[in-house]
Design a protein around this motif. Structure first.
Motif, short mmCIF file in Angstrom:
data_model
loop_
_atom_site.label_atom_id
_atom_site.label_comp_id
_atom_site.label_asym_id
_atom_site.label_seq_id
_atom_site.Cartn_x
_atom_site.Cartn_y
_atom_site.Cartn_z
N THR A 156 -28.11 -96.26 13.42
CA THR A 156 -29.55 -95.33 13.67
C THR A 156 -29.10 -94.10 13.29
OG1 THR A 156 -29.28 -95.17 15.84
CG2 THR A 156 -30.82 -97.08 15.39
N LEU A 157 -29.98 -93.12 13.04
CA LEU A 157 -29.69 -91.91 12.88
C LEU A 157 -31.10 -90.89 13.22
CD1 LEU A 157 -29.30 -90.36 9.12
CD2 LEU A 157 -30.22 -92.57 9.84
N ALA B 265 -20.26 -100.34 4.59
CA ALA B 265 -19.13 -100.89 3.54
C ALA B 265 -18.26 -101.58 4.52
CB ALA B 265 -18.82 -99.48 2.90
N ALA B 266 -17.88 -100.92 5.51
CA ALA B 266 -16.52 -101.33 6.32
C ALA B 266 -16.99 -102.78 7.02
CB ALA B 266 -16.18 -100.53 7.47
N VAL C 252 -31.20 -86.97 7.00
CA VAL C 252 -31.10 -87.65 5.87
C VAL C 252 -29.62 -87.61 5.27
CG1 VAL C 252 -33.49 -87.48 4.92
CG2 VAL C 252 -31.77 -85.82 4.35
N GLU C 253 -28.81 -87.27 6.12
CA GLU C 253 -27.44 -87.39 5.93
C GLU C 253 -26.85 -88.96 6.02
OE1 GLU C 253 -26.62 -84.53 3.83
OE2 GLU C 253 -24.79 -85.77 4.15
N PHE C 254 -27.03 -89.79 5.15
CA PHE C 254 -26.56 -91.24 5.36
C PHE C 254 -25.06 -91.65 5.17
CE2 PHE C 254 -31.11 -90.91 3.67
CZ PHE C 254 -31.75 -91.49 4.92
N GLN C 255 -24.37 -90.72 4.42
CA GLN C 255 -23.08 -91.06 3.89
C GLN C 255 -22.27 -91.61 5.09
OE1 GLN C 255 -23.42 -90.51 0.88
NE2 GLN C 255 -21.33 -91.38 0.25
N ALA C 256 -22.41 -91.18 6.07
CA ALA C 256 -21.31 -91.70 7.38
C ALA C 256 -21.72 -93.05 7.48
CB ALA C 256 -21.47 -90.76 8.53
N LEU C 257 -22.91 -93.38 7.56
CA LEU C 257 -23.47 -94.66 7.90
C LEU C 257 -23.21 -95.92 6.87
CD1 LEU C 257 -26.51 -93.93 10.15
CD2 LEU C 257 -24.19 -94.30 10.78
N LEU C 258 -23.41 -95.25 5.44
CA LEU C 258 -23.07 -96.01 4.31
C LEU C 258 -21.80 -96.53 4.35
CD1 LEU C 258 -25.12 -94.10 1.69
CD2 LEU C 258 -25.76 -96.30 2.76
N THR C 259 -20.67 -95.71 4.88
CA THR C 259 -19.52 -96.03 4.93
C THR C 259 -19.17 -97.08 6.12
OG1 THR C 259 -18.75 -93.69 4.52
CG2 THR C 259 -16.98 -95.28 5.23
N GLU C 260 -20.00 -97.02 7.07
CA GLU C 260 -19.96 -98.15 8.11
C GLU C 260 -20.50 -99.27 7.68
OE1 GLU C 260 -19.20 -98.12 11.87
OE2 GLU C 260 -18.06 -96.72 10.67
#
Lengths: 293, 389
Positions: free
Chosen positions: B200-201, B216-217, B206-214
């Motif tokens: 969640t954020l 991917a991991a 709308v800064e999704f980059q951190a969660l997209l990395t999650e």
């Protein structure tokens, strides 16, 4: 979290922080040097994004250039726009108290939002990045990273260095610093303060518009986008110390890291984390990290 | 009392009677309060809802239940903290008979509370907050749209059927997102999968980059995302730019791709979403509605316009049953409760808790359309936990 993922998250944080810096640097200049609380700063960011959206097809049709031609034209327009705005509105605010500044600049937000609604409508729009920046590069086995984001970070670093050079090393920068420290004294020493303020305001507007244009391909273009940016920019300015470019850079990166890792590790409180950070730093240094003047 | 005093008193009585009569004739128009977002992220949704509402009224010759309408508009700015003041403007200042609104779930919660306390008729043309027709349900509150749970449940069922066993979800941390994910989990469970990671954020970050990395991991079988408007555009584009769309299918409720396809471009192609409306429905009502809307507003309608249209339609059913007499609330409500609404989305009825019982379509993004692929779940009703009506 394995090390590769950690590194990617650091990249995310730096990249977000640098973009924040681009917006906040204009705000801190206007706030620190002109002493004007400019709530309309987010609107300039929004205007920039919409310019990127609106200018690209026009430029393609009439001049034959691409994204960068649009960027250059947008930048020129924004300097002129900032210059006129200072002449018509903001120059009346220097001697007045903060409440009146807030009222006027808040009014400007409403005007800009309404104009945006009339001219472009309320739909969400996308802006295509230039073709040679549209790809992605693989980052280890984790994921791919859009080239445009890396490019954006590079531009932000370049702007940061340029700003620092201008303010620390040029005659104009010296006059700006003098004007910020003591308006009357600088004036009596022969600095044309009115012109100087006009230049600083125009530069601040141009920075925000530029940030909006450069961010448009990743952020998309939508109503109300400026307000989100405004709040976080004020946080950056307050943490960094009002008027300090160096402080704004450091604060942007801090906020970038707090936001990124906050979302990953403590999602429940991610929304307030940057504000907690701000409160903590203000307790420690009430003037922000770097105070000027 | 002298004669003269009596004359004055009579004159005053006559005058006040005139005033009452004037008031009554002004009452001949039904006062409709539109509380919608006309600025901010959801501005275009508010406009579409109003357009749809007015289109239906126009088709009825400008009347509902045989009575002319008078509109009162308030911009709710999608701002929950101003919601109580805003709806009170309509109820207390403008004295409206019906309130129609709104888009944002947080705002609608406050509206429903006030509507319940003042017993004002409220028709919700979008916001899918479950609580409104759950613990807060009331005879005077109706919804012409959906509950957040519905598209989520349908998508969960489809995702499971398509072989997703371990799924990650991502949404803004607010009521609508939570409820949508809850529906998805229920649906996914019913078809044999489970949610392994819930990201969640804060809204409207709308800064999704951190969660997209999650994501991917984590490497899930699929991702379920709930976003709307500018956030939906940015998420879908960021998801594609991160290269995740090549390895992990992205599912979502229809809001992920509704009204945003032009902006999302190639990043959205092929996405599967679920909603109670779709492009290419082969229904006569829909065809007529789309033609009419196109003619009136020179643009294509969307799901929000349909919901506005149906809000007017539901009111018309109720008002027609009482011949326009809004005071006969009981009969008015009973008429809507038993109605079959001939919506562009297909006919729907209303559940005990006043939510639409409707087919949820599976749609696929093809070009600039959300083409219908089939019906994901037929006549799906939100169980509306907590409603004791």
């Amino acid at each position: 979290m394995d090390f590769a993922v950690f590194l990617v998250q650091c990249l995310n944080a730096v990249q977000y922080g640098l973009l924040l810096f681009l917006v906040a640097s204009g705000l801190t200049l206007i706030f620190g040097i002109l002493g004007v609380i400019n709530l309309a700063h987010g609107s300039f960011y929004m205007i920039g994004a919409y310019l990127a959206y609106a200018l690209a097809p026009w430029v393609a049709a009439h001049l034959g250039g691409g994204f960068f031609t649009a960027l250059a034209i947008g930048l020129l327009l924004s300097v002129a726009f900032g210059y006129l705005l200072e002449w018509g509105f903001v120059s009346y605010l220097y001697e007045r108290d903060h409440l009146q500044q807030v009222l006027m600049t808040y009014g400007l937000i409403l005007v800009f939002e309404e104009l945006r609604s009339i001219l472009v409508g309320d739909d969400v729009h996308g802006v295509a990045p230039p073709a040679w920046l549209a790809g992605s590069v693989p980052l280890g086995h984790v994921m791919t990273y859009p080239v445009y984001r890396l490019f954006m970070s590079g531009v932000c670093v370049a702007v940061a260095l340029g700003l620092y050079a201008i303010i620390a090393r040029t005659r104009l920068g010296m006059a700006i610093r003098a004007g910020a420290t003591n308006r009357e004294m600088a004036q009596s020493l022969g600095v044309d303060i009115r012109l100087l303020y006009r230049i600083v305001f125009a530069a601040g507007v141009a920075l925000a518009v530029f940030a909006g244009m450069i961010a448009a391909p990743v952020s998309s273009v939508y109503p109300g986008m400026g307000n989100q940016v405004l709040i976080i920019s004020f946080v950056v300015v307050v943490i960094g110390g009002i008027g300090s470019i160096r402080g704004a850079l450091l604060a942007s990166l801090l906020v970038g890291f707090a936001d990124t890792f906050g979302k990953v590790f403590i999602p429940q409180t991610a929304g307030i984390l940057v504000y907690v950070l701000m409160a903590a730093i203000l307790l420690w240094r009430p003037e922000g990290l770097f105070r000027t003047g | 009392m002298t004669l003269r005093h009596a004359a004055v008193a009579r004159a005053m009585l006559a005058a006040s009677l005139c005033l009452v009569a004037a008031g009554a004739s002004a009452q001949a128009r039904i006062r409709i309060g539109l509380m919608l977002p006309y600025t901010g992220t959801y501005a275009s949704l508010g406009t579409a809802i109003e357009n749809g509402f007015r289109l239906y009224v126009q088709e009825q010759g400008g009347k509902l239940g045989g009575r002319e309408l008078e509109y009162f508009k308030v911009d709710d700015e999608s701002e929950p903290s101003k919601a109580v003041d805003n709806i009170n403007k309509l109820i207390k200042r403008d004295n409206v008979d019906v309130v129609v609104g709104t888009v944002h779930s947080g705002v609608v919660m406050a509206m429903a509370k006030v509507a319940k306390d003042t017993n004002t008729l409220l028709v919700i043309p979008n916001a899918g907050a479950r609580a409104v027709t759950g613990p807060m349900c009331a005879p005077n509150i109706f919804r012409s749209s959906f509950s957040n749970w519905q598209p989520g449940y349908a998508m969960g069922k489809v995702a499971g059927e398509r072989g997703a066993k371990k799924v990650a979800t991502i949404t803004w941390k607010y009521a609508a997102g939570d409820e949508s994910v809850e529906g998805f989990k229920d649906g996914l469970k019913a078809s044999g999968g489970e949610v392994v990671k819930e990201l969640t954020l804060p809204f409207p970050n709308v800064e999704f980059q951190a969660l997209l990395t999650e994501i991917a991991a984590t490497k899930p079988d699929a991702v379920y995302a709930f976003f709307a408007g500018g956030g939906a555009v940015k998420f879908v584009k960021d998801y594609a730019a991160a290269g995740l769309n090549r390895t992990i299918p992205l599912y979502g409720p229809g809001f992920l791709t509704d009204g945003t396809l032009e902006a999302q471009g190639a990043a959205a192609q092929g996405l599967l979403t679920t909603l109670h409306y779709a492009d290419g429905l082969d229904l006569p009502t829909d065809k007529a509605f789309r033609a009419d809307y196109n003619k009136t507003y020179k643009m294509a309608p969307d799901v929000y316009a349909v919901q506005g249209y149906d809000a007017a339609q539901m009111l018309n059913v109720g008002l027609t049953a009482v011949k326009g007499d809004v005071a006969k609330r009981k009969e008015l409500v009973a008429a809507i409760e038993t109605a079959h609404i001939d919506s562009p989305r297909g006919t729907f009825t209303l559940s005990k808790s006043h939510d639409p019982v409707q087919d949820i379509y599976l749609r696929k993004v093809v070009g600039s359309e959300n083409r219908v692929e089939g019906i994901a779940v037929k006549a799906l009703a939100d169980p509306s936990p907590g409603c004791t009506m």
